[in-house]
Each structure stands twice: as C-alpha cells, then as structure tokens.
Design a protein around this motif. Sequence first.
Motif, PDB file in Angstrom:
ATOM      1  N   HIS A 128     -27.737  29.899   6.941  1.00  0.00           N
ATOM      2  CA  HIS A 128     -28.608  28.755   6.117  1.00  0.00           C
ATOM      3  C   HIS A 128     -28.238  27.366   6.065  1.00  0.00           C
ATOM      4  CE1 HIS A 128     -32.530  30.656   5.670  1.00  0.00           C
ATOM      5  NE2 HIS A 128     -31.529  31.907   5.409  1.00  0.00           N
ATOM      6  N   LEU A 129     -26.962  27.560   5.331  1.00  0.00           N
ATOM      7  CA  LEU A 129     -25.886  26.237   5.105  1.00  0.00           C
ATOM      8  C   LEU A 129     -25.661  25.490   6.352  1.00  0.00           C
ATOM      9  CD1 LEU A 129     -24.699  24.836   2.637  1.00  0.00           C
ATOM     10  CD2 LEU A 129     -22.455  26.119   2.997  1.00  0.00           C
ATOM     11  N   TYR A 130     -25.225  26.105   7.448  1.00  0.00           N
ATOM     12  CA  TYR A 130     -24.888  25.559   8.620  1.00  0.00           C
ATOM     13  C   TYR A 130     -25.956  24.737   9.278  1.00  0.00           C
ATOM     14  CZ  TYR A 130     -23.046  24.873  13.517  1.00  0.00           C
ATOM     15  OH  TYR A 130     -22.621  24.391  14.453  1.00  0.00           O
ATOM     16  N   PHE A 131     -27.335  25.416   9.254  1.00  0.00           N
ATOM     17  CA  PHE A 131     -28.377  24.694   9.909  1.00  0.00           C
ATOM     18  C   PHE A 131     -28.603  23.639   9.252  1.00  0.00           C
ATOM     19  CE2 PHE A 131     -32.966  24.316  10.337  1.00  0.00           C
ATOM     20  CZ  PHE A 131     -32.971  24.285  11.912  1.00  0.00           C
ATOM     21  N   ALA A 132     -28.825  23.661   7.718  1.00  0.00           N
ATOM     22  CA  ALA A 132     -29.155  22.326   7.107  1.00  0.00           C
ATOM     23  C   ALA A 132     -28.127  21.446   7.417  1.00  0.00           C
ATOM     24  CB  ALA A 132     -28.972  22.929   5.215  1.00  0.00           C
ATOM     25  N   CYS A 133     -26.890  21.394   7.213  1.00  0.00           N
ATOM     26  CA  CYS A 133     -25.763  20.764   7.690  1.00  0.00           C
ATOM     27  C   CYS A 133     -25.965  20.149   8.899  1.00  0.00           C
ATOM     28  CB  CYS A 133     -24.437  21.296   7.504  1.00  0.00           C
ATOM     29  SG  CYS A 133     -23.047  20.094   7.543  1.00  0.00           S
ATOM     30  N   MET A 134     -26.240  20.940  10.069  1.00  0.00           N
ATOM     31  CA  MET A 134     -26.546  20.399  11.562  1.00  0.00           C
ATOM     32  C   MET A 134     -27.697  19.400  11.494  1.00  0.00           C
ATOM     33  SD  MET A 134     -27.702  22.851  14.640  1.00  0.00           S
ATOM     34  CE  MET A 134     -29.509  22.886  14.031  1.00  0.00           C
ATOM     35  N   MET A 135     -28.859  19.781  10.425  1.00  0.00           N
ATOM     36  CA  MET A 135     -29.906  18.952  10.716  1.00  0.00           C
ATOM     37  C   MET A 135     -29.588  17.651   9.990  1.00  0.00           C
ATOM     38  SD  MET A 135     -32.235  20.210  12.263  1.00  0.00           S
ATOM     39  CE  MET A 135     -33.479  19.047  12.034  1.00  0.00           C
ATOM     40  N   ARG A 165     -33.434  14.088   1.825  1.00  0.00           N
ATOM     41  CA  ARG A 165     -34.029  15.421   1.832  1.00  0.00           C
ATOM     42  C   ARG A 165     -32.894  16.484   2.459  1.00  0.00           C
ATOM     43  NH1 ARG A 165     -36.290  18.932   5.394  1.00  0.00           N
ATOM     44  NH2 ARG A 165     -36.411  17.673   7.121  1.00  0.00           N
ATOM     45  N   HIS A 166     -32.298  16.163   3.637  1.00  0.00           N
ATOM     46  CA  HIS A 166     -31.304  16.964   4.209  1.00  0.00           C
ATOM     47  C   HIS A 166     -29.970  17.328   2.963  1.00  0.00           C
ATOM     48  CE1 HIS A 166     -33.104  17.284   7.831  1.00  0.00           C
ATOM     49  NE2 HIS A 166     -32.884  15.995   8.127  1.00  0.00           N
ATOM     50  N   GLN A 167     -29.680  16.412   2.359  1.00  0.00           N
ATOM     51  CA  GLN A 167     -28.593  16.408   1.225  1.00  0.00           C
ATOM     52  C   GLN A 167     -29.033  17.300   0.172  1.00  0.00           C
ATOM     53  OE1 GLN A 167     -27.554  12.363   0.393  1.00  0.00           O
ATOM     54  NE2 GLN A 167     -25.827  12.594   1.689  1.00  0.00           N
ATOM     55  N   GLN A 168     -30.533  17.335  -0.254  1.00  0.00           N
ATOM     56  CA  GLN A 168     -31.042  17.905  -1.436  1.00  0.00           C
ATOM     57  C   GLN A 168     -30.970  19.545  -0.876  1.00  0.00           C
ATOM     58  OE1 GLN A 168     -31.773  17.439  -4.303  1.00  0.00           O
ATOM     59  NE2 GLN A 168     -32.139  19.511  -4.740  1.00  0.00           N
ATOM     60  N   GLY A 220     -20.442  11.978   4.060  1.00  0.00           N
ATOM     61  CA  GLY A 220     -21.400  11.989   5.467  1.00  0.00           C
ATOM     62  C   GLY A 220     -20.569  12.279   6.495  1.00  0.00           C
ATOM     63  N   GLN A 221     -19.465  13.279   6.243  1.00  0.00           N
ATOM     64  CA  GLN A 221     -18.752  13.818   7.521  1.00  0.00           C
ATOM     65  C   GLN A 221     -19.417  15.205   7.739  1.00  0.00           C
ATOM     66  OE1 GLN A 221     -14.549  14.101   6.064  1.00  0.00           O
ATOM     67  NE2 GLN A 221     -14.225  12.048   6.649  1.00  0.00           N
ATOM     68  N   PHE A 222     -20.417  15.224   8.188  1.00  0.00           N
ATOM     69  CA  PHE A 222     -21.420  16.449   8.641  1.00  0.00           C
ATOM     70  C   PHE A 222     -21.008  17.120  10.011  1.00  0.00           C
ATOM     71  CE2 PHE A 222     -24.478  13.454   6.405  1.00  0.00           C
ATOM     72  CZ  PHE A 222     -24.640  14.438   5.353  1.00  0.00           C
ATOM     73  N   ASP A 274     -19.789   5.032  19.286  1.00  0.00           N
ATOM     74  CA  ASP A 274     -20.167   5.813  18.365  1.00  0.00           C
ATOM     75  C   ASP A 274     -21.388   6.403  18.606  1.00  0.00           C
ATOM     76  OD1 ASP A 274     -17.533   5.916  17.156  1.00  0.00           O
ATOM     77  OD2 ASP A 274     -18.293   4.330  15.671  1.00  0.00           O
ATOM     78  N   ALA A 275     -21.387   7.903  18.435  1.00  0.00           N
ATOM     79  CA  ALA A 275     -22.897   8.484  18.629  1.00  0.00           C
ATOM     80  C   ALA A 275     -22.841   9.834  18.023  1.00  0.00           C
ATOM     81  CB  ALA A 275     -22.901   8.584  20.179  1.00  0.00           C
ATOM     82  N   THR A 276     -23.897  10.022  17.487  1.00  0.00           N
ATOM     83  CA  THR A 276     -24.149  11.701  16.971  1.00  0.00           C
ATOM     84  C   THR A 276     -24.204  12.650  18.162  1.00  0.00           C
ATOM     85  OG1 THR A 276     -24.944  10.461  15.169  1.00  0.00           O
ATOM     86  CG2 THR A 276     -25.431  13.052  15.303  1.00  0.00           C
ATOM     87  N   ILE A 277     -23.280  13.474  18.196  1.00  0.00           N
ATOM     88  CA  ILE A 277     -23.333  14.466  19.317  1.00  0.00           C
ATOM     89  C   ILE A 277     -23.083  15.654  19.027  1.00  0.00           C
ATOM     90  CG2 ILE A 277     -20.848  13.863  20.181  1.00  0.00           C
ATOM     91  CD1 ILE A 277     -22.007  13.994  23.138  1.00  0.00           C
ATOM     92  N   LEU A 278     -23.613  16.654  19.594  1.00  0.00           N
ATOM     93  CA  LEU A 278     -23.521  18.332  19.159  1.00  0.00           C
ATOM     94  C   LEU A 278     -23.840  18.871  20.520  1.00  0.00           C
ATOM     95  CD1 LEU A 278     -22.914  19.770  16.628  1.00  0.00           C
ATOM     96  CD2 LEU A 278     -25.324  19.979  16.416  1.00  0.00           C
ATOM     97  N   ARG A 279     -22.735  19.772  20.842  1.00  0.00           N
ATOM     98  CA  ARG A 279     -23.002  20.474  21.983  1.00  0.00           C
ATOM     99  C   ARG A 279     -23.803  21.606  21.680  1.00  0.00           C
ATOM    100  NH1 ARG A 279     -17.565  20.391  25.705  1.00  0.00           N
ATOM    101  NH2 ARG A 279     -19.003  21.800  26.496  1.00  0.00           N
ATOM    102  N   GLY A 280     -24.317  22.352  22.958  1.00  0.00           N
ATOM    103  CA  GLY A 280     -25.486  23.227  22.770  1.00  0.00           C
ATOM    104  C   GLY A 280     -24.738  24.503  22.085  1.00  0.00           C
ATOM    105  N   ARG A 281     -23.364  24.762  22.334  1.00  0.00           N
ATOM    106  CA  ARG A 281     -22.869  25.866  21.439  1.00  0.00           C
ATOM    107  C   ARG A 281     -22.801  25.879  20.027  1.00  0.00           C
ATOM    108  NH1 ARG A 281     -17.950  24.819  25.016  1.00  0.00           N
ATOM    109  NH2 ARG A 281     -16.572  23.453  23.623  1.00  0.00           N
ATOM    110  N   ASP A 282     -22.845  24.439  19.546  1.00  0.00           N
ATOM    111  CA  ASP A 282     -22.870  24.386  18.067  1.00  0.00           C
ATOM    112  C   ASP A 282     -24.006  24.200  17.393  1.00  0.00           C
ATOM    113  OD1 ASP A 282     -20.103  24.403  18.095  1.00  0.00           O
ATOM    114  OD2 ASP A 282     -20.093  22.278  18.898  1.00  0.00           O
ATOM    115  N   VAL A 283     -25.204  24.270  18.350  1.00  0.00           N
ATOM    116  CA  VAL A 283     -26.630  24.141  17.870  1.00  0.00           C
ATOM    117  C   VAL A 283     -27.134  25.451  17.474  1.00  0.00           C
ATOM    118  CG1 VAL A 283     -28.976  23.204  18.467  1.00  0.00           C
ATOM    119  CG2 VAL A 283     -27.067  22.049  19.474  1.00  0.00           C
ATOM    120  N   MET A 284     -27.774  25.608  16.086  1.00  0.00           N
ATOM    121  CA  MET A 284     -28.275  26.856  15.778  1.00  0.00           C
ATOM    122  C   MET A 284     -29.832  26.591  15.690  1.00  0.00           C
ATOM    123  SD  MET A 284     -27.576  28.542  12.037  1.00  0.00           S
ATOM    124  CE  MET A 284     -26.083  29.204  12.635  1.00  0.00           C
ATOM    125  N   LYS A 285     -30.503  27.736  16.385  1.00  0.00           N
ATOM    126  CA  LYS A 285     -31.979  27.397  16.153  1.00  0.00           C
ATOM    127  C   LYS A 285     -32.457  28.042  14.847  1.00  0.00           C
ATOM    128  CE  LYS A 285     -32.217  28.455  21.073  1.00  0.00           C
ATOM    129  NZ  LYS A 285     -32.450  29.537  22.009  1.00  0.00           N
TER     130      LYS A 285
END
Length: 139
Positions: A54-61, A71-74, A106-108, A33-44
């Motif tokens: 904004h919601l996507y970015f907060a969820c990604m973080m 803090r992220h959940q808030q 926790g299913q981000f 198990d690892a937390t993994i996110l491909r480049g195409r799913d990363v938002m700057k």
Amino acid sequence: MTLRISLRNDEPVIVNGAVLRAVGRTDLVLENDATILRGRDVMKPQDANSPAKHLYFACMMAYIDPADLTRHQQVLLEKLEALMGALRSPEAKAICVAFAEKVAVGQFYQALADCRWLIGYEAEALARLAPSAPAAPED
C-alpha cells in the motif's frame, strides 16, 4: 542530463504520467528531466495487498501524479503510520524514517527503493509466521 533506457518488447513505461508501451526492443534516450517509471516498477492497484505494498503504491502515485501531491502526501502519511505501528524491527523502522525524509523533500523515486526493501522485509516476516506445511504421509 541524458538517461538511456532499454525496453523489452511490450514493456510499459510511464513518462510524465503518460503510459507508453514498447513495440519491439526499444531504446529511449531522455534528454531532459522527466518523471519516468519502467513497467517492472509499476504496481497495479489490485497488487497493493499488504501494508508495505500500500505504501509503495501510494508513493508511486505521488511520483507519477504530482498534480495531486497534497492528497498523495496525506495518503502516504496514513500508510506509513499504519506500517510503522506494525513494525518491531529497529532496522525496518529506520528504513521508514529514511523513506519519510525522502518523501518530505519530494524524492519519491528514491523513496520507492525503501518501499521495495520494506516489501521484502514484510514478505520474510509473514513467511516466518506462516505455519509449516504438513509433512506428506509416508506409505
């Protein structure tokens, strides 16, 4: 559980918070198990320029930085509340509820799919509101 990921040349991937970049075509095989996110799913941060983004970015973080989860959940709750206040569609509101349920347990990563749907919905709604382009003058 084994996960195999194929990356294109120069494609970034985030694994447990570390940003890696493929040199040449690369196949990764994750054996645990690892937390993994491909480049195409990363938002700057600068690309988070609408309520749904904004919601996507907060969820990604929240997904890639679990050390600061409170803090992220808030932030997620604030962004979700702002977005839901602007929505009128029952379908879009249902997606927001599904998103909130995933975040609550926790299913981000799975919640990011709901955000992608909301981003598409938001883009379509804004396109409908945009004035039509003026017709080109005829000679």
